[in-house]
Scaffold this motif. Structure first.
Motif, short mmCIF file in Angstrom:
data_model
loop_
_atom_site.label_atom_id
_atom_site.label_comp_id
_atom_site.label_asym_id
_atom_site.label_seq_id
_atom_site.Cartn_x
_atom_site.Cartn_y
_atom_site.Cartn_z
N LEU A 197 -62.25 -19.07 45.67
CA LEU A 197 -60.94 -18.50 45.33
C LEU A 197 -61.10 -17.10 44.75
CD1 LEU A 197 -59.04 -21.53 43.69
CD2 LEU A 197 -58.96 -20.74 46.05
N THR A 198 -62.08 -16.93 43.87
CA THR A 198 -62.33 -15.63 43.25
C THR A 198 -62.75 -14.60 44.31
OG1 THR A 198 -63.01 -16.69 41.19
CG2 THR A 198 -63.66 -14.40 41.50
N LEU A 236 -61.89 -24.64 52.11
CA LEU A 236 -61.11 -25.09 50.94
C LEU A 236 -60.46 -26.45 51.18
CD1 LEU A 236 -59.49 -21.66 50.00
CD2 LEU A 236 -61.17 -22.91 48.65
N ASN A 268 -62.31 -19.84 55.71
CA ASN A 268 -62.01 -20.27 54.34
C ASN A 268 -60.96 -21.39 54.27
OD1 ASN A 268 -63.69 -18.49 52.61
ND2 ASN A 268 -62.61 -16.90 53.75
N GLN A 276 -57.05 -12.12 44.13
CA GLN A 276 -55.77 -12.54 43.57
C GLN A 276 -54.63 -12.46 44.58
OE1 GLN A 276 -54.84 -13.86 40.67
NE2 GLN A 276 -56.89 -13.92 39.81
N TYR A 316 -54.22 -22.57 47.24
CA TYR A 316 -55.17 -23.56 46.73
C TYR A 316 -55.36 -23.46 45.22
CZ TYR A 316 -56.40 -25.78 51.10
OH TYR A 316 -56.36 -26.54 52.24
N ARG A 317 -55.07 -22.29 44.65
CA ARG A 317 -55.12 -22.15 43.20
C ARG A 317 -54.02 -23.01 42.56
NH1 ARG A 317 -55.51 -16.93 43.33
NH2 ARG A 317 -57.75 -16.73 43.20
N ALA A 368 -55.76 -18.24 48.95
CA ALA A 368 -56.33 -18.48 47.61
C ALA A 368 -55.23 -18.90 46.64
CB ALA A 368 -57.04 -17.23 47.11
N ASN A 369 -54.08 -18.22 46.71
CA ASN A 369 -52.97 -18.57 45.80
C ASN A 369 -52.46 -19.98 46.06
OD1 ASN A 369 -53.10 -16.06 44.61
ND2 ASN A 369 -51.50 -15.16 45.87
#
Length: 281
Positions: free
Chosen positions: A259-260, A233, A229, A264, A272-273, A269-270
């Motif tokens: 991301l989903t 990403l 990932n 959370q 790149y969010r 993910a955080n």
């Protein structure tokens, strides 16, 4: 075993048995002594906050005189620390939470050790998600090789090969035991499995035509399927950072879907969010 319980003649043997494996704190109190009631409440709060570090056994001396006499209690409040069936420490009168913690810390395992042991129990049942939560906390408190190896094992189970690699790379030569070697072998096999012919083919197609976003998106999907990932990403964010609406918004949609899927609580993910939000706002 409950963290806080009332000690009676009926369960005293059970408490002694518990003390063979875990520290037990005996709190002798009486309704006639407000000081002892207050101390008992402090100990109860500590036992609940530090769930798992020790068991609190409360002794109501108004009802359990025999137990109080057995432990030769002269006054309340009195607090004893029980290990392997024998008192090893304690104090008479009242103390504040800081003083009590300082005494208990001499006999109790560190919080990270408890978290590590709980995580090992989860991993034995192939429950890597709760194990990861505990290991993240343990590693933050004490980033030692013992925690790093188990943490890497959990990350391999979860398919996070990047973090597993970083954790194994942090282990010094002196700690590269047979467990470490087995994890390195698992990692090598996982990396081989993640480098599929489809990914290699898509990578070659993208390398020869780097402006083809449709090919890039297929490569990103394949990398995500292989749980690579961070690469996925990173590749997709490059064109998005230049044009958030690229490929009629489909690239952004794919980015958000990954991301989903990561969830959370996922650090990647955080990260790149936040990057995506900086583009949007």
């Amino acid at each position: 075993m409950e963290t806080v319980l009332e000690l009676t003649k009926e369960n005293i043997q059970q408490i002694v048995d518990v003390s063979m494996k875990q520290l037990v704190v005996l709190s002798f109190w009486s309704q006639q002594s407000p000081e002892s009631v207050a101390l008992c409440q402090t100990l109860t709060s500590m036992a609940q906050k530090q769930s798992g570090r020790f068991v609190l056994a409360k002794v109501d001396c108004d009802k359990e005189m025999e137990i109080a006499n057995y432990f030769q209690i002269q006054n309340v409040p009195t607090t004893l620390v029980l290990s392997e069936g024998k008192p090893i420490d304690g104090f008479a009168g009242s103390q504040d939470e800081g003083q009590i913690s300082a005494m208990l810390d001499k006999h109790l395992p560190a919080q990270w050790e408890l978290q590590l042991n709980q995580a090992k129990n989860h991993l034995a049942l192939h429950e890597f998600e709760p194990a990861l939560v505990l290991l993240k906390q343990a590693f933050a408190e004490s980033p030692n090789a013992e925690v790093a190896l188990v943490y890497a094992d959990a990350q391999l189970m979860a398919g996070d090969l990047v973090t597993a690699t970083q954790l194994l790379d942090s282990v010094g030569l002196a700690d590269q035991d047979s467990y470490y070697q087995s994890l390195k072998a698992k990692l090598a096999l996982a990396l081989d499995a993640a480098d599929t012919p489809e990914i290699r083919q898509l990578q070659q197609a993208f390398d020869s035509e780097p402006s083809n976003i449709a090919v890039l998106m297929e490569l990103v999907k394949a990398l995500h399927q292989a749980k690579r990932n961070e690469e996925a990403l990173g590749l997709l964010f490059t064109p998005l950072s230049k044009d958030i609406t690229i490929e009629n918004g489909d690239a952004k949609k794919l980015f958000l879907e990954i991301l989903t899927a990561l969830g959370q609580g996922n650090a990647l993910a955080n990260q790149y969010r936040r990057k995506l939000y900086s583009l949007l706002y």
